[in-house]
Design a protein around this motif. Structure first.
Motif, PDB file in Angstrom:
ATOM      1  N   ARG A  91     -17.284  21.184  29.866  1.00  0.00           N
ATOM      2  CA  ARG A  91     -18.236  22.283  29.598  1.00  0.00           C
ATOM      3  C   ARG A  91     -18.649  22.227  27.993  1.00  0.00           C
ATOM      4  O   ARG A  91     -19.593  22.444  27.501  1.00  0.00           O
ATOM      5  CB  ARG A  91     -18.541  23.423  30.206  1.00  0.00           C
ATOM      6  CG  ARG A  91     -19.814  24.443  30.140  1.00  0.00           C
ATOM      7  CD  ARG A  91     -19.618  25.699  30.667  1.00  0.00           C
ATOM      8  NE  ARG A  91     -19.091  25.853  31.947  1.00  0.00           N
ATOM      9  CZ  ARG A  91     -19.759  25.514  32.988  1.00  0.00           C
ATOM     10  NH1 ARG A  91     -20.915  25.138  33.036  1.00  0.00           N
ATOM     11  NH2 ARG A  91     -19.038  25.812  34.335  1.00  0.00           N
ATOM     12  N   GLU A  92     -17.433  22.506  27.383  1.00  0.00           N
ATOM     13  CA  GLU A  92     -17.370  22.970  25.824  1.00  0.00           C
ATOM     14  C   GLU A  92     -17.923  21.493  25.326  1.00  0.00           C
ATOM     15  O   GLU A  92     -18.690  21.564  24.309  1.00  0.00           O
ATOM     16  CB  GLU A  92     -16.260  23.153  25.227  1.00  0.00           C
ATOM     17  CG  GLU A  92     -15.742  24.437  25.686  1.00  0.00           C
ATOM     18  CD  GLU A  92     -14.302  24.828  25.507  1.00  0.00           C
ATOM     19  OE1 GLU A  92     -13.497  24.233  24.861  1.00  0.00           O
ATOM     20  OE2 GLU A  92     -13.646  25.860  25.955  1.00  0.00           O
TER      21      GLU A  92
ATOM     22  N   ASP B 150     -21.766  21.093  25.595  1.00  0.00           N
ATOM     23  CA  ASP B 150     -22.463  22.054  24.644  1.00  0.00           C
ATOM     24  C   ASP B 150     -22.566  21.623  23.298  1.00  0.00           C
ATOM     25  O   ASP B 150     -23.400  21.524  22.560  1.00  0.00           O
ATOM     26  CB  ASP B 150     -21.529  23.446  24.493  1.00  0.00           C
ATOM     27  CG  ASP B 150     -21.825  24.261  25.804  1.00  0.00           C
ATOM     28  OD1 ASP B 150     -22.469  24.133  26.455  1.00  0.00           O
ATOM     29  OD2 ASP B 150     -20.664  25.125  26.040  1.00  0.00           O
ATOM     30  N   ARG B 151     -21.220  20.800  22.759  1.00  0.00           N
ATOM     31  CA  ARG B 151     -21.279  20.213  21.584  1.00  0.00           C
ATOM     32  C   ARG B 151     -22.500  19.189  21.482  1.00  0.00           C
ATOM     33  O   ARG B 151     -22.869  18.919  20.615  1.00  0.00           O
ATOM     34  CB  ARG B 151     -19.989  19.479  21.167  1.00  0.00           C
ATOM     35  CG  ARG B 151     -19.090  20.802  20.705  1.00  0.00           C
ATOM     36  CD  ARG B 151     -17.783  20.290  20.163  1.00  0.00           C
ATOM     37  NE  ARG B 151     -16.783  19.858  21.040  1.00  0.00           N
ATOM     38  CZ  ARG B 151     -16.035  20.235  21.743  1.00  0.00           C
ATOM     39  NH1 ARG B 151     -16.072  21.657  21.805  1.00  0.00           N
ATOM     40  NH2 ARG B 151     -15.107  19.587  22.792  1.00  0.00           N
TER      41      ARG B 151
ATOM     42  N   GLU C 203     -25.589  20.470  21.088  1.00  0.00           N
ATOM     43  CA  GLU C 203     -25.946  21.089  19.715  1.00  0.00           C
ATOM     44  C   GLU C 203     -26.127  20.040  18.870  1.00  0.00           C
ATOM     45  O   GLU C 203     -26.911  20.056  17.985  1.00  0.00           O
ATOM     46  CB  GLU C 203     -24.891  21.888  19.380  1.00  0.00           C
ATOM     47  CG  GLU C 203     -24.909  23.240  20.195  1.00  0.00           C
ATOM     48  CD  GLU C 203     -23.811  24.131  20.113  1.00  0.00           C
ATOM     49  OE1 GLU C 203     -22.766  23.675  19.118  1.00  0.00           O
ATOM     50  OE2 GLU C 203     -23.637  24.977  20.809  1.00  0.00           O
TER      51      GLU C 203
ATOM     52  N   ARG D 151     -27.550  18.794  29.530  1.00  0.00           N
ATOM     53  CA  ARG D 151     -27.749  20.187  30.082  1.00  0.00           C
ATOM     54  C   ARG D 151     -27.502  20.220  31.530  1.00  0.00           C
ATOM     55  O   ARG D 151     -27.090  21.244  32.029  1.00  0.00           O
ATOM     56  CB  ARG D 151     -29.337  20.988  30.147  1.00  0.00           C
ATOM     57  CG  ARG D 151     -29.765  21.219  28.495  1.00  0.00           C
ATOM     58  CD  ARG D 151     -31.234  21.457  27.970  1.00  0.00           C
ATOM     59  NE  ARG D 151     -31.519  21.526  26.760  1.00  0.00           N
ATOM     60  CZ  ARG D 151     -31.267  20.812  25.809  1.00  0.00           C
ATOM     61  NH1 ARG D 151     -30.872  19.499  26.030  1.00  0.00           N
ATOM     62  NH2 ARG D 151     -31.583  20.938  24.694  1.00  0.00           N
TER      63      ARG D 151
ATOM     64  N   ARG E  21     -23.820  20.768  31.305  1.00  0.00           N
ATOM     65  CA  ARG E  21     -23.687  22.221  30.818  1.00  0.00           C
ATOM     66  C   ARG E  21     -23.859  23.280  32.131  1.00  0.00           C
ATOM     67  O   ARG E  21     -23.121  24.230  32.229  1.00  0.00           O
ATOM     68  CB  ARG E  21     -24.600  22.890  29.703  1.00  0.00           C
ATOM     69  CG  ARG E  21     -23.970  21.922  28.411  1.00  0.00           C
ATOM     70  CD  ARG E  21     -25.236  21.932  27.549  1.00  0.00           C
ATOM     71  NE  ARG E  21     -25.032  23.460  26.943  1.00  0.00           N
ATOM     72  CZ  ARG E  21     -25.885  24.111  25.957  1.00  0.00           C
ATOM     73  NH1 ARG E  21     -26.899  23.365  25.716  1.00  0.00           N
ATOM     74  NH2 ARG E  21     -25.701  25.294  25.736  1.00  0.00           N
TER      75      ARG E  21
END
Length: 187
Positions: free
Chosen positions: A12-13, A16-17, A20, A67, A70
């Motif tokens: 998940r991290e 996220d990266r 972003e 997404r 995520r």
């Protein structure tokens, strides 16, 4: 809702990266998961190159839309499902192109220091290859990913009881196969 597992949180991290920073951040997810994903995909495709293609296709989809990963309740099983689906697509496309592949296609890249260890890997992969795919993918998830039967059921969209049954039959067949290889080696 089950408690989060560390690999899912790491996935998940990474997602996220990627969300972003864009596709440039995909390398973190690749570094974290690629070896494990290829090993799993190999149990489905029976071919290292096809497994790598399946992983690449899944990761491209993650890069295009991080997404979805995520938002997944459990990102690691979700990513495994994505790779499995890509592996099955490759198999469907190749169905008419069936050909024999060598055992070396099945070996995932891992440093091997001793010849004996390399031979053991070959024997295990050879035995795994002779299992029905439905059994080999359960065995791979149980042994290499330490998944519970409930988690395996979630990834493969089967009941935990079916996962346990496939595992039990797969392990029994592996035991027979590996004992047979051992006897052949001694001759």
């Amino acid at each position: 809702m089950s408690e989060p597992d560390p690999i899912s949180e790491q996935v998940r991290e990474c997602a996220d990266r990627i969300a972003e920073s864009g596709a440039a951040a995909l390398s973190g997810l690749y570094d974290l998961t690629s070896g494990r994903l290829v090993r799993f995909a190999t149990t489905v495709t029976r071919n290292q190159h096809d497994a790598e293609d399946a992983v690449q296709s899944a990761l491209v989809k993650v890069a295009d839309n991080p997404r979805t990963l995520r938002r997944a309740e459990r990102p690691w099983p979700y990513l495994l499902q994505m790779v499995r689906n890509e592996s099955l697509l490759i198999l469907r496309r190749k169905k008419r192109w069936r050909f024999a592949t060598g055992i070396f296609d099945l070996l995932t890249r891992c440093p091997v220091d001793e010849l004996e260890q390399e031979e053991t890997y070959r024997l295990v992969w050879s035995a795994m290859r002779r299992l029905p795919p439905k059994q080999s993918e359960v065995v791979a998830l149980k042994i290499w990913e330490n998944f519970t039967f409930a988690q395996i059921g979630e990834v493969l969209m089967i009941s935990p009881a079916t996962a346990a049954s496939r595992y039990r039959y797969g392990i029994a067949k592996l035991e027979i196969e590996l004992r047979g290889e051992e006897v052949e080696e001694r001759r």
